[in-house]
Design an enzyme around this catalytic site. Structure first.
Site, short mmCIF file in Angstrom:
data_model
loop_
_atom_site.label_atom_id
_atom_site.label_comp_id
_atom_site.label_asym_id
_atom_site.label_seq_id
_atom_site.Cartn_x
_atom_site.Cartn_y
_atom_site.Cartn_z
N ARG A 289 -2.44 9.64 10.58
CA ARG A 289 -3.24 8.29 11.06
C ARG A 289 -4.41 8.66 11.88
O ARG A 289 -4.25 9.39 12.64
CB ARG A 289 -2.25 7.39 11.64
CG ARG A 289 -2.86 6.03 11.89
CD ARG A 289 -2.68 5.04 10.81
NE ARG A 289 -3.12 3.92 11.27
CZ ARG A 289 -2.51 2.90 11.70
NH1 ARG A 289 -1.36 2.96 11.80
NH2 ARG A 289 -2.88 1.53 11.91
N LYS B 212 6.90 -0.58 7.42
CA LYS B 212 6.72 0.57 6.59
C LYS B 212 8.13 0.98 6.06
O LYS B 212 9.11 0.40 6.52
CB LYS B 212 6.19 1.84 7.61
CG LYS B 212 7.20 2.06 8.73
CD LYS B 212 6.55 3.18 9.63
CE LYS B 212 7.41 3.22 10.82
NZ LYS B 212 6.91 4.22 11.92
N LYS C 236 1.99 4.66 1.60
CA LYS C 236 2.08 5.24 3.09
C LYS C 236 2.10 6.89 2.52
O LYS C 236 2.74 7.59 2.22
CB LYS C 236 3.41 5.03 3.65
CG LYS C 236 3.65 5.77 5.02
CD LYS C 236 4.73 5.28 5.67
CE LYS C 236 4.91 5.69 7.03
NZ LYS C 236 3.77 6.44 7.52
N GLU D 116 0.64 -1.04 -0.17
CA GLU D 116 0.11 0.14 -0.11
C GLU D 116 0.89 1.35 -0.05
O GLU D 116 1.93 1.31 0.29
CB GLU D 116 -0.95 0.07 1.38
CG GLU D 116 -1.83 -1.23 1.38
CD GLU D 116 -2.70 -1.22 2.83
OE1 GLU D 116 -2.48 0.00 3.51
OE2 GLU D 116 -3.34 -1.89 2.90
#
Ligand SMILES: [Zn+2]
Ligand SMILES: [Zn+2]
Lengths: 361, 537
Positions: free
Chosen positions: B232, B403, B227, B225
């Site tokens: 968030r 990440k 970032k 995905e």
């Protein structure tokens, strides 16, 4: 020397208001600070003079180098302890309340309640009286004689906390905060920054009076003056010097009293994650306390707060109020508007702005 | 109220996390209900009493003090609430009994606007200086004591042996003053009956991925995905027209983003995603979002200029069903299905990337636009690699989510000022302000607190002490001349224009990458280098 007794009595003024002449003769302002022409002496002079009357031992009021000094015995002791035997030519001790002829005036010293030996200087001349109060506080303090109001025509006052935002809480309440923190963080050393003359001894005494009887550790700069207090009868309990670094382990979880500047310098690094406290009237204002990087501000002051300051001025019954140093604008405004007094700011520059010069200097 | 005011006062001076936890836990342990519950609610931000305007407070004090004395005092103190707290005249007869926090809360909650000034004045009459300060900060919504909702809940758990995550799980079923919560934490009841309402779920976090780690992963196991360079967040709607937006730490952000909280009260779901600012279909740079975050309650114009947007990448519950135990592959399917039913312009589904191989993943990180991000490319700050079989677990479980951020920007900057740190670093100068050259002089461009080892910290600290040229309270100015001074290699995630800083620039997440003992300040970078790194506006 001060002892120059004169037999000739000063003619009494016919009314209680001082005439302009008497006023100028009793107290005036010179480059060296407040001066009494009729008596020929300065009070808390900012530079060396022939004859000085010194209100108390703080460095901005008691300076070395005068030829003759008149003060309480305690204040002379403090000056000698700090500056050495040769810090003045001759020193003359005057007990509280004892009159002394000086020139054409009669001088008496009255307790100022600020620190050990602190005095207000009352000058009587031709039926008029001026009182130079030095630094003072009116609430009880077990480490010095209690402040005594003195009726006068001219009252010379400091205004260190001369803003109505300053209302000092009871010191016992602040000591309570320290004791609660000691209980809550028993593994952290509590570094209490306090000016080495007066505040440090008062904080220790307040701790003792609150029932704290564990040893209290002292920074090296604290020893001499603390011993001097004890010699003058102020019991301070079990005190331990903290000179060697290894002793800092012994102080873990306890109280270390040090000069305020020490809490931010290299010396403080011997303690692991200490709680840094600072005992000062300035702790009332957050921005001021933040500048100090304090974790536990203790609002304990050796000066009058606003309520006490205005009450003290009223109690003297003075017609004229001279303001030496501090937040003079608000006090002068109050004296003129609310009390109808003739009030003037002297803007004396040599005194510590924050009233407590010991750590800053 | 006295004990709570003292707690807030003490917290406002305390930097260390552990010390804060202990202060809060001790207070909650020793304070009876309902006071402690209201206190907890104020700390977590769940009890909002911050309706009083500064003008009202000014009016109240003006009625009670000489204007000249007020002006001199305000000028000296510098903060309205604090000035009023210190200046408020003590009433002639003060009620001896402490005004309880419960009383204060109840009074404020049931008081309408017209009666508010009288109630505020009465409370101020009955409190001491610290009490008045705390009270004024609470009712003007300006309580800044460095305590997050998460920290407060962690402290509450500490009075029994409950973890913050356990408390988060039941939080939605609770309301101030939380008697049942304390009953549960202190073991008087076994469980709290929960119902699905507007509940925050503790988020699942990722570990940073290093380039070397990538080879060990099989791309087929992972959803790749984008970032996003946003914030968030979690949006929870209750299916009955109510919704709340939470930050990663559980702070309720609904008031700061009413456009999202209202625009997304659709369905009955809890979604994990990113808050962005999207105008006319384009994601605006982080600085635009920062402007929104700076405002506790945005005006209509600001919301029209900088509309909030929620980009969803996970679904945690749907129609009352908890989906967190399902693998990501199943959750993704449910999320895509759910997203098709939402037509709100402030909502979008975060797309998967087109990267399928190790090489493509590495390339997508460098060039998002070419791997499906298109025009949104500049808003990508890296990649997320999430195992398709991962359940949604709170915290940072190992090996499930990664990440992989874009390489940070780096510049060489010169140490200009140093300040002592907090907690165990409080005896070291550990907070640094650094600058770069502009027209022959150094201009500050950022601050950093991290990125060095304890040994390095000790060495920098020695340097600071030996090279102090000036002191301002706790801050030391450190020598910074062309030939003498200390150079840091500073890494950061992005750069925005900012009117707040002298340099006109603001770094995001700056930290010290390396200490360049070998370099002289004259070798440091110039402001032009930074300006070339600015985010496209
Ligand atoms: Zn003094
Ligand atoms: Zn003074």
């Amino acid at each position: 020397m001060f002892r120059r007794p004169r037999e000739r009595a000063a003619p009494r003024a016919t009314n209680s208001d001082m005439n302009a002449d008497a006023s100028a003769q009793i107290l005036t302002l010179t480059e060296a600070g407040l001066y009494c022409p009729a008596g020929g002496f300065h009070i808390d002079p900012l530079r060396p003079v022939d004859r000085a009357v010194v209100t108390h031992g703080h460095a901005d009021h008691a300076r070395p180098g005068h030829r003759a000094v008149l003060a309480t015995g305690e204040t002379l002791d403090i000056m000698v302890a700090r500056y050495g035997e040769t810090c003045f030519g001759t020193g003359q001790a005057l007990a509280y309340g004892a009159p002394l002829k000086v020139g054409d005036t009669t001088v008496t010293l009255h307790p100022a309640g600020h620190i050990l030996g602190s005095a207000q200087v009352a000058i009587a001349y031709r039926g008029a009286r001026a009182v130079v109060s030095g630094d003072y506080k009116t609430r009880p303090d077990p480490t010095c004689a209690a402040y005594e109001p003195v009726a006068c025509d001219v009252f010379v006052s400091e205004a260190t906390f001369g803003l109505p935002v300053f209302r000092h809480p009871p010191p016992q309440q602040e000591i309570g905060k320290l004791l609660r923190s000691l209980a809550q963080f028993p593994e952290r050393t509590h570094l209490v920054g306090a000016y080495p003359l007066g505040k440090a001894q008062r904080v220790i005494r307040l701790l003792r009076d609150a029932g704290y009887d564990a040893p209290i550790f002292l920074h090296g700069a604290m020893g001499t003056l603390t011993q001097l207090y004890e010699r003058h009868g102020v019991a301070l309990g079990d005190l331990r010097p903290l000179e060697a670094a290894d002793k800092s382990v012994a102080a873990r979880g306890g109280v270390v009293v040090c000069p305020p500047s020490a809490t931010t310098d290299r010396w403080s690094r011997r303690f692991v994650d200490p709680v840094v406290a600072f005992a000062s009237g300035w702790m009332r204002v957050r921005a001021r306390a933040r500048q100090r990087g304090v974790e536990l501000p203790l609002v304990i002051s050796d000066h009058v707060d606003w309520t006490e300051l205005t009450a003290a001025v009223e109690a003297t019954g003075c017609r004229q109020l001279w303001v030496t140093h501090g937040q003079e604008d608000a006090l002068v405004h109050w004296a003129q508007q609310a009390r109808g007094l003739a009030a003037r700011p002297l803007r004396l520059l040599g005194y510590a702005e924050d009233g407590e010069p010991e750590g800053a200097a | 109220m006295k004990a709570f005011a003292e707690l807030l006062d003490r917290l406002s001076w305390t930097g260390g996390r552990n010390a804060k936890l202990r202060l809060i836990a001790d207070y909650l342990k020793t304070t009876p209900d309902p006071g402690r519950g209201y206190a907890l609610a104020i700390l977590t931000g769940d009890l909002d009493l911050g309706d009083a305007r500064p003008g009202l407070i000014r009016k109240l004090i003006a009625e009670r003090t000489d204007p000249t004395l007020f002006a001199l005092s305000y000028d000296y103190v510098g903060d309205l609430s604090e000035t009023v707290a210190l200046l408020w005249p003590a009433p002639h007869t003060r009620a001896n009994a402490d005004l309880s926090l419960g009383d204060v809360v109840e009074r404020l909650r049931e008081t309408g606007r017209a009666m508010l000034p009288g109630v505020i004045a009465e409370c101020l009459d009955r409190l001491d200086e610290t009490g008045r300060w705390a009270f004024l900060k609470i009712i003007t919504g300006a309580l800044r004591i460095g305590v997050s909702a998460r920290l407060a809940k962690t402290a509450a758990g500490m009075i029994g042996d409950k973890a913050a995550d356990e408390i988060e799980e039941v939080w939605h079923a609770l309301a101030p003053p939380y008697r049942d919560l304390f009953d549960w934490i202190e073991g008087r009841i076994d469980a709290i009956a929960t119902k699905d309402a507007i509940a925050f779920r503790p988020p699942m976090l990722a570990h940073p991925l290093e380039r070397e780690d990538l080879a060990a992963l099989d791309p087929a196991d992972f959803a790749v995905e984008w970032k996003w360079d946003g914030v968030r967040a979690q949006i929870v709607s209750d299916g009955r027209g109510g919704a709340a937006l939470y930050s990663r730490t559980g702070e309720n952000m609904s008031r700061a983003f009413p456009d999202l909280a209202q625009g997304l009260c659709v369905g009955h779901a809890a979604l994990d995603g990113e808050v962005l600012v999207v105008r006319a279909g384009a994601i605006l740079p982080f600085s635009a979002l920062q402007q929104r975050l700076n405002r506790k309650t945005p005006g209509v114009k600001l919301m029209a200029d900088l509309p909030g947007h929620f980009r969803a990448y996970d679904i945690l519950s749907l129609d009352g069903e908890d989906l967190r135990a399902l693998p990501l592959s199943a959750r993704r399917a449910r999320l895509e299905e759910f997203a098709r039913t939402i037509a709100a312009p402030c909502f979008s589904l975060s797309p998967l990337t087109d990267a399928r191989t190790h090489a493509q993943i590495a390339a997508a990180r460098m060039n998002p636009a070419a791997f499906g991000a298109g025009a949104d490319g500049p808003a990508v700050e890296g990649l997320m690699l999430k195992r398709w079989d991962s359940p949604y677990l709170p915290g940072r479980p190992r090996g499930l989510w990664w990440k992989w951020k874009r390489d940070p920007f780096e510049v060489d900057a010169v140490l200009m000022y140093a300040q002592r740190g907090h907690g165990k670093r409080s005896s070291f100068y550990s907070d640094y302000t650094f600058g770069v050259w502009r027209a022959g002089a150094l201009v500050p461009v950022g601050k950093a607190y991290s990125g060095f080892t304890d040994e390095e910290l000790a060495r920098i600290d020695r340097f600071v002490r030996a090279n102090t040229t000036n002191r301002f309270g706790p801050v030391r100015e450190v020598r910074h001349e062309p030939e003498r001074g200390l150079v840091f290699e500073v890494a950061f995630e992005g750069l925005n224009r900012s009117a707040r800083n002298k340099s006109g620039l603001a770094m995001r997440f700056p930290r010290i990458a390396r200490i360049r003992w070998d370099k002289h300040p004259k070798d440091a970078d110039r402001i032009e280098t930074l300006e070339r790194m600015l985010d496209p506006a």
